[in-house]
Structures are given as structure tokens and as C-alpha cells.
Design an enzyme around this catalytic site. Structure first.
Site, PDB file in Angstrom:
ATOM      1  N   HIS A   1       3.989  26.575  11.881  1.00 31.83           N
ATOM      2  CA  HIS A   1       5.060  25.839  11.163  1.00 31.83           C
ATOM      3  C   HIS A   1       4.739  25.671   9.683  1.00 31.83           C
ATOM      4  CE1 HIS A   1       8.502  22.782  11.986  1.00 31.83           C
ATOM      5  NE2 HIS A   1       8.618  23.309  10.793  1.00 31.83           N
TER       6      HIS A   1
ATOM      7  N   LYS B   1       7.899  26.832  16.900  1.00 33.87           N
ATOM      8  CA  LYS B   1       6.854  26.774  15.861  1.00 33.87           C
ATOM      9  C   LYS B   1       5.736  25.842  16.304  1.00 33.87           C
ATOM     10  CE  LYS B   1      10.653  26.940  12.527  1.00 33.87           C
ATOM     11  NZ  LYS B   1      11.672  26.052  13.138  1.00 33.87           N
TER      12      LYS B   1
ATOM     13  N   ASP C   1      16.668  28.564  16.652  1.00 33.74           N
ATOM     14  CA  ASP C   1      15.417  28.206  15.967  1.00 33.74           C
ATOM     15  C   ASP C   1      15.076  26.742  16.229  1.00 33.74           C
ATOM     16  OD1 ASP C   1      13.467  29.047  13.554  1.00 33.74           O
ATOM     17  OD2 ASP C   1      14.095  26.969  13.269  1.00 33.74           O
TER      18      ASP C   1
ATOM     19  N   GLY D   1      21.300  32.993  12.722  1.00 31.95           N
ATOM     20  CA  GLY D   1      21.027  32.224  13.932  1.00 31.95           C
ATOM     21  C   GLY D   1      21.385  30.765  13.723  1.00 31.95           C
TER      22      GLY D   1
ATOM     23  N   TYR E   1      10.374  19.294  16.112  1.00 34.64           N
ATOM     24  CA  TYR E   1      11.743  18.770  16.227  1.00 34.64           C
ATOM     25  C   TYR E   1      11.969  17.981  17.526  1.00 34.64           C
ATOM     26  CZ  TYR E   1      12.562  22.636  12.863  1.00 34.64           C
ATOM     27  OH  TYR E   1      12.490  23.531  11.820  1.00 34.64           O
TER      28      TYR E   1
END
Ligand SMILES: NC(=O)c1ccc[n+]([C@@H]2O[C@H](COP(=O)([O-])OP(=O)(O)OC[C@H]3O[C@@H](n4cnc5c(N)ncnc54)[C@H](OP(=O)(O)O)[C@@H]3O)[C@@H](O)[C@H]2O)c1
Length: 277
Positions: A106, A73, A43, A16, A48
Site C-alpha cells: 500500500h 493492498k 480496488d 475500475g 479500508y
């Protein structure tokens, strides 16, 4: 694209596209590029700050939602059960999605059993299709599964040619939890792209060092999610399914394992210490 069958029966692409440190300002463009060259597993993470841009690229691509495998996450220290549920719904709101294919914790967040219970219930309620963890090592992993009704489908951990995580791969195998590699290209460190062993092995197949590093993991059924903001590298990183490494080549790459992660910590030092988080 080759897939791996997770312990809940779902199929997930073994390769991915990861978007850690992809600037939110360019994330939509990068994900659209990745989708255009064939990536379907994406992902992202709350941490992020680019979840929304990943999802908007999915919508703009015109590819049906059900052809994607989208992971995010949870990142929230010590959430209660109710807060964890609300947290996941926050991701869905940001992404304007009805469901996520996979949600991970996470890293150990402090009261992981409460988060896990929330995740299990969100699966029953249709918000999540699969649930897993990231950066869980034996102590935290086993503490979580002891009280869990659902075993994590995967554990996303730092895994690459220089830190192969063989004990963790074996432990996850015992539980039926797949290993997903983060940093499959060692985040570009340790001279990976010009490494003499990887370069030599690659030359025998007309492949780059990066492609050998990814192939080495895929050949062990480890899921990879390489990141690049460059379309030509996205293409290169996907082009790893038309060759195999021989036993001797696998052994040569296996010998590159340092037993230390990129920060120089040996595997045992990564056990969960709540004081550190
Ligand atoms: N769960 C966690 O705690 C955690 C932690 C870290 C990462 N992750 C996930 O794992 C994904 C991958 O890990 P990562 O992004 O840290 O590192 P990575 O994929 O191992 O390496 C990315 C680096 O390699 C470069 N690169 C990629 N393909 C290349 C190629 N074919 N030739 C030369 N250079 C190449 C990229 O540069 P360019 O972009 O300039 O091409 C970037 O600097 C992340 O994006 C994220 O989704 C998760």
C-alpha cells in the site's frame, strides 16, 4: 471495456471501481451496483476494512469470478517475509477467495524487499496473479526493483488533472510499470466538478467535467479507479469511451497541473522518509 496489457501479459480493465472511504456497511450494496452497471475491476485494501464486503458482492452478483480483476493492498509495517505471506493469506481468508488478481504494497512499509520476495513466491504458489506497489516514488521504487526478480506490474499513485505526475509517468514507462491513478477525480477537491476548463472541454463533447478528467488520464494509458457511492455517477464515470480529447484539449487540461498533491506537497517532498511512516 478497454483493457491495458500489464508487463506480465495479463489484461486489466483500464477503468475500475475504488472503495476507499466506502463505509463497510454499504460496501456490498455499492459494489453490487458497480458490478450491475459493468465494472469488473475492483480496488480495495486491508486499510479500508471492506475487503470482505467487496468479495461478498462479487459472489452475490452471480458473475463468474474469472471475469473480475480484484486488487487488494497489504498494510503492515516492517513485516518479515513469513509475516507478509501470512498477511496476504489473511486477505484471502477474509475475502473467501482462492486468489487475488493483484496485490499491492500500500505504501513503503520499511522492509519492502522481504515483502516483495513474499509476493513473488505467492505468485509462484498461485495465490496472486500479479503484484505491484502503491505510493512508491523514485527512491523507494528503484530500491525495490534493484533486488527484484519481478518488476511491479503497476504503481498506484495520486494522479489527476491537478497533479499529473509526469516525471513519475515517464519513470514508470522506463521500467514497464503501468501507472494507476488514485484520486482520479482529485477526491472531489479544487472544484473539479465545476472547473471552467474541464466544463468547457466537456461541453464540446456532451460530457461532464468528471468525464473529461477521467478521459484525460485514460488517453495517456493511465488506469483509473474512480469511487462513487451513487449509481448514476458510477454510470457516468464509465461512460468515457465514446469520445476523445483533441491535442488542443489535452494541452488545455495539461495546463491545470499544479505540481502539488492534494495536501500541498510538491512531488519531491514525497520521497520516502522512514521517520515519517
Ligand atoms: N493507494 C492509495 O494510497 C489510495 C489513496 C486514495 C484512494 N485510493 C484508491 O483510489 C480510489 C479512487 O480515489 P478516491 O476515492 O480517493 O477519490 P476519487 O475517485 O478521485 O473521488 C471520489 C469523490 O468524487 C465524488 N464523485 C465521484 N464521481 C463523481 C461524479 N461523476 N460527479 C460528482 N462527484 C463524483 C465521490 O462522491 P460520491 O461517492 O458521494 O459520489 C467522492 O467524493 C479509491 O476509492 C481507492 O480505491 C488509493
Amino acid at each position: 471495456m478497454e483493457t491495458i496489457t500489464l508487463n506480465n501479459g495479463m489484461k486489466m480493465p483500464i477503468l475500475g471501481y475504488g472503495v476507499y472511504l466506502v463505509d463497510p456497511a454499504v460496501t456490498e450494496r455499492c459494489v453490487l451496483d458497480a458490478i450491475s452497471v459493468g465494472y469488473r475491476s475492483l480496488d480495495t485494501a486491508q486499510y479500508y476494512e471492506n475487503e470482505a464486503m467487496v468479495a461478498s458482492a462479487v459472489r452475490k452478483s452471480g458473475v463468474p469470478r474469472d471475469e473480475f480483476f480484484i486488487t487488494s493492498k497489504l498494510c503492515q509495517t516492517h513485516p518479515s517475509y513469513a509475516q507478509a505471506k501470512e498477511n496476504v493469506k489473511g486477505s484471502l481468508r477474509r475475502m473467501k477467495l482462492d486468489y487475488l488478481d493483484l496485490m499491492l504494497i500500500h505504501w513503503p512499509m520499511g522492509n519492502d524487499s522481504d515483502i516483495w520476495q513474499a509476493f513473488e513466491d505467492l505468485v509462484k504458489e498461485g495465490y496472486l496473479r500479479a503484484i505491484g506497489v502503491s505510493n512508491f516514488y523514485p527512491e523507494t521504487y528503484e530500491a525495490l526493483v534493484k533486488n527484484a526478480s519481478v518488476i511491479p506490474v503497476l504503481n498506484q499513485i495520486e494522479t489527476h488533472v491537478f497533479y499529473q505526475q509526469r516525471p513519475m509517468v515517464a519513470l514508470m514507462g522506463k521500467y514497464g510499470t503501468a501507472v494507476e491513478s488514485w484520486g482520479p477525480l482529485a477526491e472531489g477537491m479544487n472544484g473539479i466538478f465545476t472547473h471552467p476548463v474541464l466544463t468547457e472541454v466537456g461541453a464540446a463533447h456532451g460530457k461532464t467535467a468528471a468525464q473529461v478528467a477521467l478521459r484525460f488520464l485514460i488517453q495517456q494509458n493511465i488506469i483509473v479507479i474512480p469511487k462513487s457511492v451513487h449509481k448514476e455517477r458510477m454510470i457516468q464515470n464509465m461512460d468515457v469511451f465514446d469520445f476523445s480529447l483533441s491535442d488542443d484539449e489535452m494541452a488545455a487540461v495539461r495546463a491545470l497541473d499544479t505540481g502539488h498533491n492534494l495536501d500541498g506537497w510538491p512531488a519531491d517532498a514525497l520521497k520516502y522518509d522512514p521517520a515519517q511512516w
